[in-house]
Design an enzyme around this catalytic site. Structure first.
Site, PDB file in Angstrom:
ATOM      1  N   ARG A 231       0.890  -1.357  -0.053  1.00  0.00           N
ATOM      2  CA  ARG A 231       0.018  -0.272  -0.024  1.00  0.00           C
ATOM      3  C   ARG A 231       0.876   1.305   0.125  1.00  0.00           C
ATOM      4  O   ARG A 231       2.059   1.410   0.654  1.00  0.00           O
ATOM      5  CB  ARG A 231      -0.818   0.160   1.289  1.00  0.00           C
ATOM      6  CG  ARG A 231      -2.161  -1.024   1.301  1.00  0.00           C
ATOM      7  CD  ARG A 231      -3.110  -0.266   0.073  1.00  0.00           C
ATOM      8  NE  ARG A 231      -4.440  -1.131   0.263  1.00  0.00           N
ATOM      9  CZ  ARG A 231      -4.570  -2.200  -0.728  1.00  0.00           C
ATOM     10  NH1 ARG A 231      -3.630  -2.797  -1.512  1.00  0.00           N
ATOM     11  NH2 ARG A 231      -5.645  -3.028  -0.697  1.00  0.00           N
ATOM     12  N   HIS A 279      -1.117   0.615  -9.582  1.00  0.00           N
ATOM     13  CA  HIS A 279      -1.955  -0.382  -8.421  1.00  0.00           C
ATOM     14  C   HIS A 279      -2.524  -1.563  -9.295  1.00  0.00           C
ATOM     15  O   HIS A 279      -4.000  -1.739  -9.281  1.00  0.00           O
ATOM     16  CB  HIS A 279      -2.735   0.437  -7.719  1.00  0.00           C
ATOM     17  CG  HIS A 279      -3.481  -0.276  -6.517  1.00  0.00           C
ATOM     18  ND1 HIS A 279      -3.811   0.332  -5.260  1.00  0.00           N
ATOM     19  CD2 HIS A 279      -3.560  -1.615  -6.342  1.00  0.00           C
ATOM     20  CE1 HIS A 279      -3.981  -0.712  -4.417  1.00  0.00           C
ATOM     21  NE2 HIS A 279      -3.939  -1.833  -5.018  1.00  0.00           N
TER      22      HIS A 279
HETATM   23  P1  NDP Z   1      -1.396 -11.579   4.819  1.00  0.00           P
HETATM   24  O1  NDP Z   1      -2.332 -10.711   5.992  1.00  0.00           O
HETATM   25  O2  NDP Z   1      -1.565 -12.735   4.589  1.00  0.00           O
HETATM   26  O3  NDP Z   1       0.122 -11.307   5.473  1.00  0.00           O
HETATM   27  C1  NDP Z   1       0.455  -9.877   5.979  1.00  0.00           C
HETATM   28  C2  NDP Z   1       1.913 -10.239   6.380  1.00  0.00           C
HETATM   29  O4  NDP Z   1       2.208  -9.060   6.925  1.00  0.00           O
HETATM   30  C3  NDP Z   1       2.219 -11.210   7.631  1.00  0.00           C
HETATM   31  O5  NDP Z   1       3.138 -11.984   7.354  1.00  0.00           O
HETATM   32  C4  NDP Z   1       2.123 -10.594   8.534  1.00  0.00           C
HETATM   33  O6  NDP Z   1       2.582 -11.058   9.698  1.00  0.00           O
HETATM   34  C5  NDP Z   1       2.765  -9.195   8.323  1.00  0.00           C
HETATM   35  N1  NDP Z   1       2.649  -8.028   9.106  1.00  0.00           N
HETATM   36  C6  NDP Z   1       1.636  -7.420   9.511  1.00  0.00           C
HETATM   37  N2  NDP Z   1       1.824  -6.507  10.382  1.00  0.00           N
HETATM   38  C7  NDP Z   1       2.901  -6.679  10.760  1.00  0.00           C
HETATM   39  C8  NDP Z   1       4.039  -5.846  11.562  1.00  0.00           C
HETATM   40  N3  NDP Z   1       3.412  -4.689  12.394  1.00  0.00           N
HETATM   41  N4  NDP Z   1       5.286  -6.065  11.518  1.00  0.00           N
HETATM   42  C9  NDP Z   1       5.833  -7.198  10.909  1.00  0.00           C
HETATM   43  N5  NDP Z   1       4.887  -7.980  10.217  1.00  0.00           N
HETATM   44  C10 NDP Z   1       3.726  -7.918   9.842  1.00  0.00           C
HETATM   45  O7  NDP Z   1      -1.590 -10.477   3.712  1.00  0.00           O
HETATM   46  P2  NDP Z   1      -1.512 -10.912   2.334  1.00  0.00           P
HETATM   47  O8  NDP Z   1      -0.020 -11.494   1.925  1.00  0.00           O
HETATM   48  O9  NDP Z   1      -2.827 -11.506   1.677  1.00  0.00           O
HETATM   49  O10 NDP Z   1      -1.567  -9.334   1.487  1.00  0.00           O
HETATM   50  C11 NDP Z   1      -0.624  -8.413   1.895  1.00  0.00           C
HETATM   51  C12 NDP Z   1      -0.848  -6.914   1.275  1.00  0.00           C
HETATM   52  O11 NDP Z   1      -0.756  -6.906   0.070  1.00  0.00           O
HETATM   53  C13 NDP Z   1      -2.304  -6.591   1.589  1.00  0.00           C
HETATM   54  O12 NDP Z   1      -2.625  -6.248   2.886  1.00  0.00           O
HETATM   55  C14 NDP Z   1      -2.490  -5.605   0.586  1.00  0.00           C
HETATM   56  O13 NDP Z   1      -2.177  -4.303   0.985  1.00  0.00           O
HETATM   57  C15 NDP Z   1      -1.441  -5.677  -0.404  1.00  0.00           C
HETATM   58  N6  NDP Z   1      -2.106  -6.243  -1.841  1.00  0.00           N
HETATM   59  C16 NDP Z   1      -1.747  -5.223  -2.897  1.00  0.00           C
HETATM   60  C17 NDP Z   1      -2.192  -5.640  -4.126  1.00  0.00           C
HETATM   61  C18 NDP Z   1      -1.855  -4.723  -5.291  1.00  0.00           C
HETATM   62  O14 NDP Z   1      -2.394  -5.118  -6.519  1.00  0.00           O
HETATM   63  N7  NDP Z   1      -0.907  -3.686  -5.130  1.00  0.00           N
HETATM   64  C19 NDP Z   1      -3.156  -6.642  -4.299  1.00  0.00           C
HETATM   65  C20 NDP Z   1      -3.554  -7.771  -3.321  1.00  0.00           C
HETATM   66  C21 NDP Z   1      -2.829  -7.218  -2.043  1.00  0.00           C
HETATM   67  P3  NDP Z   1       2.010 -12.342  10.428  1.00  0.00           P
HETATM   68  O15 NDP Z   1       2.446 -13.542   9.642  1.00  0.00           O
HETATM   69  O16 NDP Z   1       2.860 -12.561  11.964  1.00  0.00           O
HETATM   70  O17 NDP Z   1       0.697 -12.344  10.611  1.00  0.00           O
HETATM   71  C1  OXD Z   2      -6.039  -5.725  -2.813  1.00  0.00           C
HETATM   72  C2  OXD Z   2      -5.714  -4.928  -3.946  1.00  0.00           C
HETATM   73  O1  OXD Z   2      -5.866  -5.544  -1.704  1.00  0.00           O
HETATM   74  O2  OXD Z   2      -6.062  -4.924  -5.041  1.00  0.00           O
HETATM   75  O3  OXD Z   2      -6.526  -7.075  -3.156  1.00  0.00           O
HETATM   76  O4  OXD Z   2      -4.979  -3.902  -3.749  1.00  0.00           O
END
Ligand code: NDP
Ligand code: OXD
Length: 316
Positions: A231, A279
């Site tokens: 993000r 994006h």
């Molecule tokens: P998940 O919830 O599966 O994974 C998030 C990861 O981030 C986990 O490993 C989590 O740790 C870690 N995390 C969260 N908070 C912290 C913190 N404070 N410190 C350290 N690590 C942290 O999410 P996804 O992998 O499914 O998606 C990740 C992000 O990708 C989404 O939230 C979205 O913003 C972005 N996204 C962007 C898209 C685009 O088109 N650009 C499309 C889809 C998603 P833990 O394993 O311990 O929970």
């Molecule tokens: C998502 C995105 O969060 O498209 O899935 O950004």
């Protein structure tokens, strides 16, 4: 009657998503806001930036499905019913798309594509050095659904891959770091940093001068590279711009920005060491989303717990 599904979206067309769900479950009533029908029939909502108050007054609502993996906008929406479970989008289609974006951009910087594009424009024939993949250390900030899939695919290509998460993780072939104490050693061994964190109060602005200065500077690429597909709010854009222009940061691929669409006068557009994308790293396919939603509805209706429920206190 099966519980009805309501699509409540803005900035995208709801009917296409609804049709994909109807195709997989023709017996289930599927509505698109504002055509809610009888509000008491709505058992499930699928939401992306829902119109203000669209999910209020739905007494039979059992689950809200985010049409996206990132739930920052929904978690921050004060009109979202707090007592109804919020489920994020998780599907192999989404993970595959994100991994494609990550692999594409890691390879672009690893194989010096921004330089080759600039050289082509200037009609310059320069063979820039091409380090081997095992000489390059990739670090994934956020080792969740998307980060883990991308990490595995990069490891298959021979890169040295590590990941950082909030809680400790174990992923075969990936060096895992966790928590505040794991961040500095993770950064110190990272040449290409891939950001796949959710945007939460704990992660907002995490990519700042201090973090960028913590990245490895002794790597085969000659300087650190940033790829942000998480993000825009994760990056401090003033700090990032300074790092990309003063040489602290070699290059970047940016799919997300604090303000989207990226304003026409943003300096990021014109930096020769930056690849900008709108994006588009991983848009979930409507059929894949329908499969995910119906899978969860069937679990719930069979008495099993929902998966991928957002921890609203943590914000993801
Ligand atoms: P998940 O919830 O599966 O994974 C998030 C990861 O981030 C986990 O490993 C989590 O740790 C870690 N995390 C969260 N908070 C912290 C913190 N404070 N410190 C350290 N690590 C942290 O999410 P996804 O992998 O499914 O998606 C990740 C992000 O990708 C989404 O939230 C979205 O913003 C972005 N996204 C962007 C898209 C685009 O088109 N650009 C499309 C889809 C998603 P833990 O394993 O311990 O929970
Ligand atoms: C998502 C995105 O969060 O498209 O899935 O950004």
């Amino acid at each position: 009657m099966s519980g009805a599904v309501l699509f409540a979206v803005t900035g995208m067309e709801g009917e296409g998503w609804a049709d994909a769900l109807r195709a997989l479950d023709p017996a289930r009533p599927v509505r698109v806001w504002p055509d809610v029908g009888a509000p008491e029939e709505i058992a499930y909502a699928c939401a992306w930036k829902p119109p203000a108050g669209a999910l209020k007054g739905l007494a039979g609502l059992r689950a809200i499905f985010s049409i996206g993996a990132g739930v920052d906008a929904l978690v921050g929406d004060p009109a979202l019913p707090a007592e109804v479970p919020l489920v994020r989008a998780v599907d192999p289609d989404l993970s595959t798309r994100m991994s494609e974006y990550v692999v594409l951009n890691v390879l672009a910087h690893h194989r010096r594509l921004p330089r080759a594009l600039a050289d082509q424009k200037a009609h310059r024939w320069i063979q820039h050095d091409q380090p081997a993949a095992p000489a390059v250390r990739v670090g994934i900030l956020g080792l969740g659904e998307l980060g883990t899939d991308a990490a595995r695919k990069l490891a298959v290509m021979g890169f040295q891959v590590a990941g950082w998460s909030r809680s400790p993780r174990e992923v075969e072939g990936i060096a895992c770091f966790a928590g505040a104490e794991g961040l500095a050693p993770f950064l110190a061994r990272t040449d290409i940093l891939v950001v796949l964190l959710p945007l939460t109060p704990a992660t907002r602005g995490i990519v700042d001068t201090a973090l960028l200065r913590g990245l490895a500077r002794d790597g085969a690429l000659g300087g650190p590279v940033l790829i942000n597909a998480g993000r825009g709010g994760l990056q401090n854009e003033a700090d990032l711009l300074a790092a990309l222009t003063d040489g602290t940061q070699l290059a970047a691929s940016l799919d997300v920005f604090e303000t989207e669409p990226l304003p026409g006068d943003s300096p990021f557009w014109d930096l020769p060491n930056v690849l900008v994308t709108p994006h588009m790293a991983a848009d979930i396919d409507p059929a894949a989303f329908a499969r995910h939603v119906l899978g969860q509805i069937r679990r719930l209706e069979a008495g099993a717990p929902l998966q991928h429920v957002v921890n609203r206190a943590a914000g993801y």
